[in-house]
Enzyme design. Structure first.
Site, short mmCIF file in Angstrom:
data_model
loop_
_atom_site.label_atom_id
_atom_site.label_comp_id
_atom_site.label_asym_id
_atom_site.label_seq_id
_atom_site.Cartn_x
_atom_site.Cartn_y
_atom_site.Cartn_z
CG ASN A 114 -7.01 4.93 1.32
OD1 ASN A 114 -8.14 5.02 0.83
ND2 ASN A 114 -6.10 5.88 1.21
CG ASP A 170 -3.33 5.14 -10.69
OD1 ASP A 170 -4.06 6.12 -10.46
OD2 ASP A 170 -3.57 3.99 -10.29
CE LYS A 182 -3.98 2.63 -1.09
NZ LYS A 182 -4.69 2.04 -2.21
CG HIS A 234 0.64 4.17 -3.33
ND1 HIS A 234 0.63 3.21 -4.29
CD2 HIS A 234 -0.57 4.80 -3.44
CE1 HIS A 234 -0.52 3.21 -4.93
NE2 HIS A 234 -1.26 4.18 -4.43
NE ARG A 235 -0.45 4.65 -8.37
CZ ARG A 235 0.26 3.53 -8.49
NH1 ARG A 235 1.56 3.59 -8.62
NH2 ARG A 235 -0.32 2.35 -8.49
CG ASP A 241 -4.18 -1.26 -1.43
OD1 ASP A 241 -4.03 -0.82 -0.26
OD2 ASP A 241 -4.55 -0.55 -2.38
CD GLU A 251 -4.57 5.64 -3.68
OE1 GLU A 251 -5.06 6.40 -4.56
OE2 GLU A 251 -4.22 4.46 -3.92
#
Ligand code: DC
Length: 677
Positions: free
Chosen positions: A93, A329, A431, A403-404, A52, A357
């Site tokens: 993204n 998040d 990311k 990613h998370r 990012d 995402e």
């Protein structure tokens, strides 16, 4: 970073130690844009190096900013009074690049096209576009109305902006729309500019980050509650010169959770901790409030100005019922901690998960169920009941390019049932945290024997080295070339003036036991010497063969070879890997090829290195060596009893690799078909 198709996490037992976290994504991308909009240059320290931030830096370069990068430090020379005329920008993204750049470029004027990956084109931006159109900006949808890709300022004329009336923006889909306006409007604040939020503002802490950073860049926004924001007349970006990025508090959540879940080793409460450097409890990032949730579930957290220390205080964890609007998040991490709780954990007010995402509510529910949890999901909540004892299932976790999802599910590997967890497409962590798994493996410990080993053996020139190192690369495992250890031992012995015979066995063994060897990429170091080429000659092979028949030398190298068995796994190549060093290895492969094939391969190899060779001589050599190797009394060349034989005389390297990977996959507990081999 792991760029493999999947990464298998063996069961993990506990974790302890210290780590330094990479910089915050939210802060990094805001700071980069503010620096770009300032006059003069700004040096940004501890910048996150991830997908990012790279997207933002590339865009700024395209717009004409100076960007000098050195690791985690970047120096940005701002646009000042220059107005970029136009550009086509690819936003991947990265929501933290797409939204703020849209607003800034729309008010500056010029003709721009902003697009991203397919998922970006499903993430809403209509509320921001509506707000900017009220101002008089020209914005066209190039695809679906309400979503990227966008064209800004078609025709290229500078927009005539109407700044007299308050600009209204909805705050209930993404707080990034408000953030984007707050960052863009100081560029045109010849008079007071007022922004009014329509509807309930979500994710307020992210607005706090924006306001805090704007202040550091000389823009002091007046805030009336969370409804009305005024950018005072005459506001203008002023570079602070130097700025440090805090570590990412959302990334910290995985390690806070690790402290809560994995520091209690066999009931030895309080002995172990996870220390996190780079962010403290007083962080400006909203996700730091994850700490409170972790404490409510059973973590003990100590903090200093720039660090956190976490351990477990109760087991099982306490199930909670929590409004997570303030930590959207980090709350995903709570959903995985819920697997270790004493009842049902409900996370509510998380509708924004659906437009991130991926649809994170659906994704978390699907993947948690794979592990055996009972999950209820609604439009804006998720409720997780852990698997009952005996109901845990090994699972291949699909990660949705999110990613998370990948990071939080790694914590499931600490499950009490000892089942493995496969993370598909592990590189999606790039990311925000490219080295996430390396950081996890540095802290985590597997129970004895749980780290998988795949052994490859076979006669000389069978291609076992090529096969083994390729397997290691595909699985993301470490690689042990045990032959190299004998080659290095022989080299070190000769350099020390020792003959390679039985009379010097003791002295060579002493040397082998303390061999200062390091494998770095495809280089091999002996002390300060790069010996990569020196150990690859035919002569070095002969010398290795001599020291390898000395039993004391073999014993001396055992510990060193065992030390290669590290998370997440090992591919070990060489003579006695499956019989002596790793007899419990779940897969042993014995590679053969007929002697004439091997002689031909060796011939090609030598010729390509410019070394003259005659096939007939090589064949005779190989046959003699085979005989010597298989008839010698110490560690003779023979397949382990439970080895699978693979004759690769007629196989390409790729088909040999595929065959062994198929065997490996067949031994894994994941349901067939969930991941292609
Ligand atoms: O695989 P290679 O050619 O690098 O091996 C060099 C020598 O060391 C060869 O003679 C086999 C021997 N060796 C051994 O005895 N035990 C091992 N584990 C690996 C190699």
């Amino acid at each position: 970073m792991y760029s493999t198709e999947f990464l298998d996490l063996p069961p993990l037992a506990h974790a302890a130690g210290c780590l330094r976290l990479p910089g915050s994504k939210s802060i990094s991308n805001r700071v980069l844009l503010m620096a770009a909009l300032s006059q003069g240059s700004t040096t940004v320290h501890d910048l996150l190096d991830s997908d990012d931030t790279r997207i933002m830096l590339d865009a700024l370069r395209q717009l004409g900013c100076g960007v000098a990068r050195d690791g985690t430090t970047a120096t940005i020379t701002g646009l000042g009074a220059t107005r970029p005329a136009g550009a086509r920008l690819f936003m991947g993204n990265a929501g933290t690049a797409m939204r703020p750049l849209t607003a800034a470029l729309a008010v500056l004027g010029g003709e721009f096209e902003l697009s991203g990956v397919p998922r970006m084109h499903e993430r809403p931006i209509g509320d921001l576009v509506d707000a900017l159109r009220q101002l008089g900006c020209r914005i066209d949808y190039l695809g679906e109305p309400g979503y990227p890709p966008l064209r800004l300022g078609a025709g290229g004329a500078a927009p005539a902006l109407t700044l007299t009336a308050p600009i209204q923006v909805r705050g209930d889909v993404s707080s990034q729309f408000l953030t984007s306006l707050l960052m863009a409007l100081p560029l045109v604040a010849q008079r007071d500019v007022v922004i009014e939020v329509i509807g309930e503002l979500i994710s307020k802490p992210y607005i706090d980050i924006t306001l805090n950073l704007l202040a550091r860049f000389g823009v002091t926004v007046r805030r009336d509650g969370w409804q009305r924001f005024t950018i005072p007349a005459g506001s203008r970006y002023q570079s602070p010169g130097v700025i440090h990025v805090e570590a990412d508090a959302s990334s910290a959540s995985y390690f806070i959770a690790l402290g809560a879940v994995a520091t209690m080793a066999q009931g030895q409460k309080g002995l172990k901790t996870i220390k996190i450097e780079g962010v403290g409890a007083n962080s400006i990032q909203g996700d730091i409030r994850f700490i409170d949730a972790a404490v409510a579930m059973g973590a003990t957290v100590n903090s200093g100005p720039n660090w956190l220390e976490v351990s477990n205080a109760r087991w099982p964890l306490q199930a909670i019922d929590l409004d997570c609007n303030h930590i959207p998040d980090a709350a995903m991490t709570l959903a995985v901690m819920a697997l270790y709780a004493n009842g049902t954990t409900r996370l509510t007010n998380i509708a924004s998960w659906r437009v991130k995402e991926t649809d994170r509510i659906a994704a978390m529910a699907t993947e948690l169920r794979k592990l055996g949890a009972t999950v209820e999901e609604g439009a804006d909540f998720i409720a997780i009941t852990p698997p009952k004892p005996g109901q845990w299932k090994a699972a291949s976790i699909h990660t949705y390019d999110d990613h998370r999802v990948a990071m939080c599910f790694s914590l499931a590997a600490f499950n009490p049932a000892g089942v493995s967890v496969r993370i598909e497409d592990p590189k999606c962590v790039a990311k925000t945290f490219p080295d996430y798994f390396e950081a996890l493996f540095a802290l985590a410990e597997a129970p004895p024997g749980a780290i998988p080993v795949l052994c490859v053996d076979g006669p000389t020139a069978s291609g076992k080295g090529t096969l083994a190192s390729e397997l290691a690369a595909r699985l993301g495992y470490h690689y042990l070339d045990s032959g190299a250890l004998y080659r290095i031992t022989a080299l070190a012995a000769l350099r020390a003036g020792l003959a390679l015979d039985a009379a010097h066995e003791g002295a060579v063994a002493v040397l082998a036991r303390a061999l200062p060897v390091r494998f770095v990429g495809d280089k091999v170091w002996l002390g300060d010497d790069d010996v990569s080429d020196a150990i690859r000659t035919e002569e070095a092979g002969m010398n290795a063969s001599k020291v390898s028949v000395l039993p004391a030398v073999r014993t001396a190298l055992v510990d060193l070879q065992h030390s290669f068995r590290r998370l997440p796994g090992l591919v070990a190549d060489g003579r006695d890997m499956g019989t002596v060093i790793f007899p419990d290895a779940p897969l042993k492969v014995y590679l053969t090829a007929n002697a004439s094939q091997r002689a031909e391969r060796r011939h090609k190899q030598l010729i390509s290195k410019g070394i003259p060779a005659i096939i007939q001589d090589l064949l005779a050599d190989l046959e003699a060596r085979d005989l010597r190797d298989s008839s010698r009394t110490v560690a003779p060349l023979k397949p382990a009893e439970d080895a699978l034989l693979l004759d690769n005389s007629a196989l390409s390297i790729e088909s040999s690799v595929t065959q062994v990977l198929d065997w490996w996959q067949a031994r894994q507990p994941f349901s067939p078909g969930s991941t292609p081999a």
